[in-house]
Write a protein that holds these residues in place. Structure first.
Motif, PDB file in Angstrom:
ATOM      1  N   TYR A   1       0.845  -1.197   0.000  1.00  0.00           N
ATOM      2  CA  TYR A   1       0.000   0.000   0.000  1.00  0.00           C
ATOM      3  C   TYR A   1       0.876   1.242   0.000  1.00  0.00           C
ATOM      4  O   TYR A   1       1.945   1.254   0.606  1.00  0.00           O
ATOM      5  CB  TYR A   1      -0.858   0.051   1.268  1.00  0.00           C
ATOM      6  CG  TYR A   1      -2.029  -0.895   1.273  1.00  0.00           C
ATOM      7  CD1 TYR A   1      -3.080  -0.725   0.384  1.00  0.00           C
ATOM      8  CD2 TYR A   1      -2.095  -1.951   2.182  1.00  0.00           C
ATOM      9  CE1 TYR A   1      -4.162  -1.588   0.397  1.00  0.00           C
ATOM     10  CE2 TYR A   1      -3.183  -2.819   2.202  1.00  0.00           C
ATOM     11  CZ  TYR A   1      -4.210  -2.625   1.311  1.00  0.00           C
ATOM     12  OH  TYR A   1      -5.283  -3.473   1.328  1.00  0.00           O
TER      13      TYR A   1
ATOM     14  N   PHE B   1       3.948   0.375   2.322  1.00  0.00           N
ATOM     15  CA  PHE B   1       3.800  -0.530   3.459  1.00  0.00           C
ATOM     16  C   PHE B   1       3.353  -1.873   2.902  1.00  0.00           C
ATOM     17  O   PHE B   1       2.376  -1.950   2.158  1.00  0.00           O
ATOM     18  CB  PHE B   1       2.736   0.038   4.412  1.00  0.00           C
ATOM     19  CG  PHE B   1       2.506  -0.824   5.612  1.00  0.00           C
ATOM     20  CD1 PHE B   1       3.351  -0.734   6.706  1.00  0.00           C
ATOM     21  CD2 PHE B   1       1.458  -1.737   5.651  1.00  0.00           C
ATOM     22  CE1 PHE B   1       3.149  -1.539   7.821  1.00  0.00           C
ATOM     23  CE2 PHE B   1       1.257  -2.546   6.751  1.00  0.00           C
ATOM     24  CZ  PHE B   1       2.107  -2.444   7.839  1.00  0.00           C
TER      25      PHE B   1
ATOM     26  N   SER C   1       1.614  -4.930   3.459  1.00  0.00           N
ATOM     27  CA  SER C   1       0.638  -5.566   4.331  1.00  0.00           C
ATOM     28  C   SER C   1       0.797  -7.095   4.284  1.00  0.00           C
ATOM     29  O   SER C   1       0.588  -7.784   5.285  1.00  0.00           O
ATOM     30  CB  SER C   1      -0.743  -5.147   3.852  1.00  0.00           C
ATOM     31  OG  SER C   1      -1.720  -5.704   4.616  1.00  0.00           O
TER      32      SER C   1
ATOM     33  N   VAL D   1      -2.270 -11.303  15.310  1.00  0.00           N
ATOM     34  CA  VAL D   1      -2.582 -10.101  16.084  1.00  0.00           C
ATOM     35  C   VAL D   1      -3.210  -9.044  15.172  1.00  0.00           C
ATOM     36  O   VAL D   1      -3.161  -9.175  13.946  1.00  0.00           O
ATOM     37  CB  VAL D   1      -1.308  -9.518  16.769  1.00  0.00           C
ATOM     38  CG1 VAL D   1      -0.773 -10.475  17.816  1.00  0.00           C
ATOM     39  CG2 VAL D   1      -0.229  -9.189  15.738  1.00  0.00           C
ATOM     40  N   ASN D   2      -3.764  -7.990  15.773  1.00  0.00           N
ATOM     41  CA  ASN D   2      -4.367  -6.910  14.984  1.00  0.00           C
ATOM     42  C   ASN D   2      -3.369  -6.363  13.974  1.00  0.00           C
ATOM     43  O   ASN D   2      -2.206  -6.126  14.300  1.00  0.00           O
ATOM     44  CB  ASN D   2      -4.790  -5.738  15.898  1.00  0.00           C
ATOM     45  CG  ASN D   2      -6.007  -6.086  16.742  1.00  0.00           C
ATOM     46  OD1 ASN D   2      -6.000  -5.871  17.940  1.00  0.00           O
ATOM     47  ND2 ASN D   2      -7.025  -6.631  16.137  1.00  0.00           N
TER      48      ASN D   2
ATOM     49  N   SER E   1      -2.180  -7.813  11.326  1.00  0.00           N
ATOM     50  CA  SER E   1      -1.187  -8.747  10.779  1.00  0.00           C
ATOM     51  C   SER E   1      -1.411  -9.044   9.296  1.00  0.00           C
ATOM     52  O   SER E   1      -0.500  -9.503   8.614  1.00  0.00           O
ATOM     53  CB  SER E   1      -1.190 -10.050  11.586  1.00  0.00           C
ATOM     54  OG  SER E   1      -2.500 -10.544  11.686  1.00  0.00           O
TER      55      SER E   1
ATOM     56  N   LYS F   1      -4.742 -10.399   8.053  1.00  0.00           N
ATOM     57  CA  LYS F   1      -5.784 -11.423   7.837  1.00  0.00           C
ATOM     58  C   LYS F   1      -6.877 -10.934   6.869  1.00  0.00           C
ATOM     59  O   LYS F   1      -7.237 -11.640   5.936  1.00  0.00           O
ATOM     60  CB  LYS F   1      -6.428 -11.825   9.179  1.00  0.00           C
ATOM     61  CG  LYS F   1      -5.431 -12.309  10.219  1.00  0.00           C
ATOM     62  CD  LYS F   1      -6.101 -12.656  11.528  1.00  0.00           C
ATOM     63  CE  LYS F   1      -6.752 -11.496  12.241  1.00  0.00           C
ATOM     64  NZ  LYS F   1      -5.811 -10.456  12.729  1.00  0.00           N
ATOM     65  N   SER F   2      -7.370  -9.700   7.125  1.00  0.00           N
ATOM     66  CA  SER F   2      -8.441  -9.187   6.256  1.00  0.00           C
ATOM     67  C   SER F   2      -7.912  -8.915   4.851  1.00  0.00           C
ATOM     68  O   SER F   2      -8.627  -9.134   3.869  1.00  0.00           O
ATOM     69  CB  SER F   2      -9.032  -7.898   6.827  1.00  0.00           C
ATOM     70  OG  SER F   2      -9.643  -8.189   8.041  1.00  0.00           O
ATOM     71  N   THR F   3      -6.670  -8.445   4.776  1.00  0.00           N
ATOM     72  CA  THR F   3      -6.081  -8.190   3.456  1.00  0.00           C
ATOM     73  C   THR F   3      -6.073  -9.495   2.655  1.00  0.00           C
ATOM     74  O   THR F   3      -6.497  -9.530   1.501  1.00  0.00           O
ATOM     75  CB  THR F   3      -4.637  -7.644   3.617  1.00  0.00           C
ATOM     76  OG1 THR F   3      -4.678  -6.516   4.487  1.00  0.00           O
ATOM     77  CG2 THR F   3      -4.038  -7.244   2.295  1.00  0.00           C
TER      78      THR F   3
HETATM   79  N1  ATP Z   1      -5.946   0.607   2.304  1.00  0.00           N
HETATM   80  C1  ATP Z   1      -4.886   0.516   3.094  1.00  0.00           C
HETATM   81  N2  ATP Z   1      -3.882   1.422   3.005  1.00  0.00           N
HETATM   82  C2  ATP Z   1      -2.791   1.335   3.790  1.00  0.00           C
HETATM   83  N3  ATP Z   1      -2.596   0.350   4.722  1.00  0.00           N
HETATM   84  C3  ATP Z   1      -3.563  -0.568   4.848  1.00  0.00           C
HETATM   85  C4  ATP Z   1      -4.755  -0.551   4.054  1.00  0.00           C
HETATM   86  N4  ATP Z   1      -5.518  -1.612   4.417  1.00  0.00           N
HETATM   87  C5  ATP Z   1      -4.843  -2.267   5.391  1.00  0.00           C
HETATM   88  N5  ATP Z   1      -3.675  -1.645   5.648  1.00  0.00           N
HETATM   89  C6  ATP Z   1      -2.665  -2.047   6.629  1.00  0.00           C
HETATM   90  O1  ATP Z   1      -2.331  -3.398   6.398  1.00  0.00           O
HETATM   91  C7  ATP Z   1      -2.105  -4.065   7.634  1.00  0.00           C
HETATM   92  C8  ATP Z   1      -2.968  -5.311   7.686  1.00  0.00           C
HETATM   93  O2  ATP Z   1      -4.315  -4.924   7.837  1.00  0.00           O
HETATM   94  P1  ATP Z   1      -5.484  -6.008   7.973  1.00  0.00           P
HETATM   95  O3  ATP Z   1      -6.767  -5.273   8.109  1.00  0.00           O
HETATM   96  O4  ATP Z   1      -5.358  -6.986   6.867  1.00  0.00           O
HETATM   97  O5  ATP Z   1      -5.095  -6.717   9.344  1.00  0.00           O
HETATM   98  P2  ATP Z   1      -5.927  -7.769  10.218  1.00  0.00           P
HETATM   99  O6  ATP Z   1      -4.992  -8.863  10.558  1.00  0.00           O
HETATM  100  O7  ATP Z   1      -7.184  -8.134   9.511  1.00  0.00           O
HETATM  101  O8  ATP Z   1      -6.229  -6.900  11.515  1.00  0.00           O
HETATM  102  P3  ATP Z   1      -7.446  -6.984  12.595  1.00  0.00           P
HETATM  103  O9  ATP Z   1      -7.235  -8.218  13.392  1.00  0.00           O
HETATM  104  O10 ATP Z   1      -7.233  -5.755  13.403  1.00  0.00           O
HETATM  105  O11 ATP Z   1      -8.731  -6.965  11.822  1.00  0.00           O
HETATM  106  C9  ATP Z   1      -2.421  -3.058   8.737  1.00  0.00           C
HETATM  107  O12 ATP Z   1      -1.186  -2.523   9.224  1.00  0.00           O
HETATM  108  C10 ATP Z   1      -3.229  -1.991   8.042  1.00  0.00           C
HETATM  109  O13 ATP Z   1      -2.997  -0.736   8.624  1.00  0.00           O
END
Ligand code: ATP
Length: 327
Positions: free
Chosen positions: A18, A42, A44, A63-64, A66, A68-70
């Motif tokens: 990103y 960054f 992800s 962890v938050n 990390s 997963k949603s990406t």
């Molecule tokens: N559109 C974006 N632009 C910049 N950074 C992003 C974007 N979307 C996600 N990130 C970054 O990518 C990383 C992974 O985010 P993601 O939402 O996939 O994590 P996660 O494991 O699902 O977290 P959570 O458990 O909090 O839901 C995070 O540091 C987030 O800030």
């Protein structure tokens, strides 16, 4: 002869990069500056690889922040990966709180819209509508705009729509963590039904007991990397160990650790990705390197392609103007 298992999702070095700059003016400045390294980025996801087969239920933990949603959004096709190879065999449907729901439309209208998108006829929609509404069990709220729903209600509607979509691959991203116990049980029964039908399920959750109860294998994502992928019991044991180590750290060290990991995600480069692939004994690097490393054009390691094009065009223009002026 043993029956061959059907591969549903194959990921090889999937990345997501990103841009970190948010202000438009910064983007324009970076575009016009030939000495800029491009936008700071960054990673992800720093190169995720795994194989998932028909009928498997996969937990995604970490962890938050990390990744997963990406990863879920990439598998479901909502966002493209930056680089890597991804093979998804079958229809996917993702359930994340409110994802895919239109806030200004009512619950009923959302179901109707989704049914039309699936190409159903009017008579099919009528039956489908009844099934989804009964499962969601939202009472009069089904005729209220979704923007007035609580997160639990959105999750009920989202789960019900996706469940009756009849997808081959179902991705559930934290959608069950906000609902009440009754709905959770109902959703779990539906998931068991899916599993018995041989469907593939990805289950993102912070609730370890849910992951333990429901999944066969688990992928532990840690700051953009796949830390471990294997039988749920083993992965969860290691994840719990890591968590208790982390929890025991003094507060300042926790912060430092997290900041250092995030820094590594900012500093990650295509060159590092290439090295990781080269050093992977299970990966035939030479056969796929071109496809897997397509990130090189947008990595920010060198002048971005858009800046290069812009500067070439400006230089040519300058020569044309100079030629016309002095002739
Ligand atoms: N559109 C974006 N632009 C910049 N950074 C992003 C974007 N979307 C996600 N990130 C970054 O990518 C990383 C992974 O985010 P993601 O939402 O996939 O994590 P996660 O494991 O699902 O977290 P959570 O458990 O909090 O839901 C995070 O540091 C987030 O800030």
């Amino acid at each position: 002869m043993a029956e061959e298992r059907k591969l549903k999702v194959r990921a090889r070095y999937v990345t997501k990069q990103y841009d970190l700059l948010v202000k438009k003016s910064d983007k324009v400045k970076a575009l016009f500056n030939p000495f800029s390294n491009g936008l700071q980025s960054f990673w992800s996801l720093k190169g995720i690889s795994f194989d998932v087969y028909e009928g498997e239920t996969i937990g995604l933990i970490g962890v938050n922040g990390s990744g997963k949603s990406t990863l879920s959004n990439i598998i479901s096709g909502i966002i493209p990966p930056t680089s890597g190879e991804l093979e998804v065999n079958g229809e996917t449907s993702i359930i994340a709180i409110g994802a895919g729901l239109r806030g200004q439309l009512t619950g009923r209208e959302n179901i109707h819209l989704k049914s039309l998108m699936m190409g159903m006829t009017n008579s099919e929609i009528a039956q489908h509508m009844e099934d989804v509404i009964n499962f969601a069990d939202l009472g009069d709220f089904i005729d209220q705009p979704v923007k007035s729903y609580s997160s639990g209600m959105k999750s009920r509607l989202g789960f019900s729509i996706a469940a009756y979509d009849d997808p081959d691959i179902l991705i559930i991203d934290e959608a069950l963590s906000v609902g009440d116990e009754t709905f959770y049980q109902k959703a779990l029964d539906k998931m068991v039904e899916f599993r018995e039908q041989g469907k593939t399920i990805f289950f993102v959750s912070h609730v370890m007991s849910q992951v333990e109860m429901f999944t066969d294998k688990t992928a532990w994502i840690q700051y953009g990397e796949l830390k471990e992928f294997g039988p749920t019991a083993e992965v969860l044991a290691h994840y719990k160990e890591w968590n208790s180590w982390f929890k025991k750290l003094p507060k300042s060290e926790k912060g430092e650790y997290q900041a250092a990991q995030k820094e590594l995600q900012k500093e990650f480069t295509v060159e590092q990705l290439r090295k990781n692939i080269e050093n992977d004994p299970e990966h035939d690097y030479s056969a796929t390197d071109a496809k897997i490393l397509t990130a090189s054009a947008i990595s920010g390691d060198k002048m971005p392609a858009t800046t290069l094009v812009l500067w070439t065009a400006l230089t040519v223009l300058w020569f044309v103007v100079a030629y016309m002026t002095f002739h």
